[in-house]
Design an enzyme around this catalytic site. Structure first.
Site, PDB file in Angstrom:
ATOM      1  N   LYS A   1       5.354   4.364  -9.765  1.00  0.00           N
ATOM      2  CA  LYS A   1       4.027   4.392  -9.116  1.00  0.00           C
ATOM      3  C   LYS A   1       2.911   4.250 -10.155  1.00  0.00           C
ATOM      4  CE  LYS A   1       5.965   6.963  -5.263  1.00  0.00           C
ATOM      5  NZ  LYS A   1       6.350   8.280  -4.765  1.00  0.00           N
TER       6      LYS A   1
ATOM      7  N   ILE B   1      -1.582   7.563   1.739  1.00  0.00           N
ATOM      8  CA  ILE B   1      -2.930   7.526   1.138  1.00  0.00           C
ATOM      9  C   ILE B   1      -3.340   6.075   0.873  1.00  0.00           C
ATOM     10  CG2 ILE B   1      -4.320   8.218  -0.854  1.00  0.00           C
ATOM     11  CD1 ILE B   1      -2.294  10.480  -1.345  1.00  0.00           C
TER      12      ILE B   1
ATOM     13  N   GLY C   1       2.344   7.249  -0.468  1.00  0.00           N
ATOM     14  CA  GLY C   1       2.705   7.249   0.967  1.00  0.00           C
ATOM     15  C   GLY C   1       1.548   6.804   1.844  1.00  0.00           C
TER      16      GLY C   1
ATOM     17  N   GLU D   1       0.817  -1.217   0.000  1.00  0.00           N
ATOM     18  CA  GLU D   1       0.000   0.000   0.000  1.00  0.00           C
ATOM     19  C   GLU D   1       0.855   1.274   0.000  1.00  0.00           C
ATOM     20  OE1 GLU D   1      -3.664   0.734   0.078  1.00  0.00           O
ATOM     21  OE2 GLU D   1      -2.456   2.433  -0.580  1.00  0.00           O
TER      22      GLU D   1
ATOM     23  N   VAL E   1       2.630   3.604  -3.291  1.00  0.00           N
ATOM     24  CA  VAL E   1       2.072   4.709  -4.096  1.00  0.00           C
ATOM     25  C   VAL E   1       1.323   5.647  -3.158  1.00  0.00           C
ATOM     26  CG1 VAL E   1       0.497   5.347  -5.969  1.00  0.00           C
ATOM     27  CG2 VAL E   1       1.755   3.183  -6.094  1.00  0.00           C
TER      28      VAL E   1
HETATM   29  N1  HSE Z   1      10.705  10.423  -2.971  1.00  0.00           N
HETATM   30  C1  HSE Z   1       9.330  10.090  -2.885  1.00  0.00           C
HETATM   31  C2  HSE Z   1       8.492  11.338  -3.013  1.00  0.00           C
HETATM   32  C3  HSE Z   1       9.070   9.415  -1.564  1.00  0.00           C
HETATM   33  O1  HSE Z   1       9.071  12.431  -2.988  1.00  0.00           O
HETATM   34  O2  HSE Z   1       7.290  11.257  -3.138  1.00  0.00           O
HETATM   35  C4  HSE Z   1       7.753   8.723  -1.467  1.00  0.00           C
HETATM   36  O3  HSE Z   1       7.629   7.694  -2.403  1.00  0.00           O
END
Ligand code: HSE
Length: 321
Positions: free
Chosen positions: A205, A136, A134, A129, A132
């Site tokens: 993602k 959410i 973080g 989960e 993609v």
């Molecule tokens: N480097 C990624 C970002 C971290 O900035 O969204 C989270 O996947």
């Protein structure tokens, strides 16, 4: 109470954040799951980091076989980063019947079928989960609450670092370099921020989102991609003149049997819900033929938001065990 035994591969930002959540909300998690959670193995070279989290350095191993072959591990949390090594360790863990949770979008996107097959062989759960958006909970929703839909479009702001940079350039006139340093200092960026600013992270993602929404697998390297490194203040001013904001959009659209997809900076009209997504926030905007248009919004990076999704996957597995 049933005790669930966890092995952490990597205790960096997300691995450490996940462990902190189990400490911070220990009683609540135990009450909700009827389980206790114990760390039995750690793969982390930084002993100071292990100690600073209050974990016993004696739990640390350097050979991953001591984790995937262990008798005292139920769930492996892979938060190492990288692609080949973590994929191999996840595959071995899954085929030996250990459940695996990972936020590692690069390893998942490049090895989707291989990891799913290993999970089937080992009759184990494979959950990602946090890979993609973080914190959410979009992936679980796509696979469960929205499973009755035929999806026609998925469009996301799925990289916090680039969204932070574009927001700071657009709203505060900050230079690209200063905004990138700021994002790195806040812990949003990848170890090598090239992956963020060139759209590679967003392509990973999008590959995962397309697999879940449309059932097709496109390797991230085959997704047409453009990052944000060429965006100038003139571009941002031009967007503003046209009542738009520049956003790095990872998008896929299905027309009949044809699916078009890309990661690229786009002019987003200011009245579109995605235009209001600022700083490190992420959003995933989905159209399904039953639900209509839907947007998930939240923090896409950072220790506790991303750890929240990892911890949620661990809890879901614990409940199924
Ligand atoms: N480097 C990624 C970002 C971290 O900035 O969204 C989270 O996947």
């Amino acid at each position: 109470m049933k005790n669930i035994r966890l092995a952490f591969l990597g205790l960096g930002t997300v691995g450490g954040g996940t462990y902190e959540i189990f400490q911070m909300n220990k009683d609540l998690i135990e009450e909700r799951t009827g389980c206790t959670f114990t760390v039995t193995k750690i793969l982390e070279m930084n002993t100071e980091r292990v100690k600073s989290l209050g974990l016993d350095p004696e739990l640390a191993v350097t050979d991953p076989a001591l984790i995937y072959d262990a008798d005292d591990v139920d769930i492996v949390i892979e938060a190492l980063g990288g692609i080949d090594f973590p994929a191999e360790v996840m595959e071995k863990s899954l085929e030996r019947g250990k459940h695996v949770v990972t936020p590692n979008k690069a390893a998942v996107a490049a090895n989707f079928d291989r990891l799913k097959a290993a999970a089937e062989r080992g009759n184990a759960e494979f959950r990602f989960e946090a890979s993609v958006g973080g914190g959410i909970p979009a992936l679980t929703s796509i696979q469960e609450a929205l499973a009755a839909n035929d999806f026609t479009e998925v469009m996301g702001i799925v990289n916090g670092t680039t969204n932070y940079i574009l927001t700071k350039m657009g709203e505060e006139g900050m230079s690209y370099e200063d905004a990138l340093s700021d994002a790195q200092a806040r812990g949003f960026a990848e170890a090598d921020p090239t992956s963020d600013v060139e759209g590679i992270d967003a392509a990973n993602k999008l590959s995962i989102l397309m697999y879940l929404c449309f059932g097709i697998y496109i390797h991230p390297n085959d997704i047409p991609r453009e990052g944000i490194t060429k965006i100038t203040m003139d571009d941002i001013a031009q967007a503003a003149e046209e009542n738009c904001k520049i956003k790095l959009i990872a998008g896929a659209e299905r027309n009949g049997d044809e699916i078009t997809y890309s990661v690229a900076p786009r002019f987003v009209p200011i009245d579109h819900p995605l235009a209001g997504v600022s700083n490190e926030f992420n959003a995933i905007y989905i159209t399904g033929n039953a639900v209509g248009e839907l947007m998930f919004y939240g923090k896409g990076a950072g220790a506790l938001p991303t750890g929240s999704a990892v911890a949620g996957d661990i809890i879901a597995i614990a409940r199924n065990m």
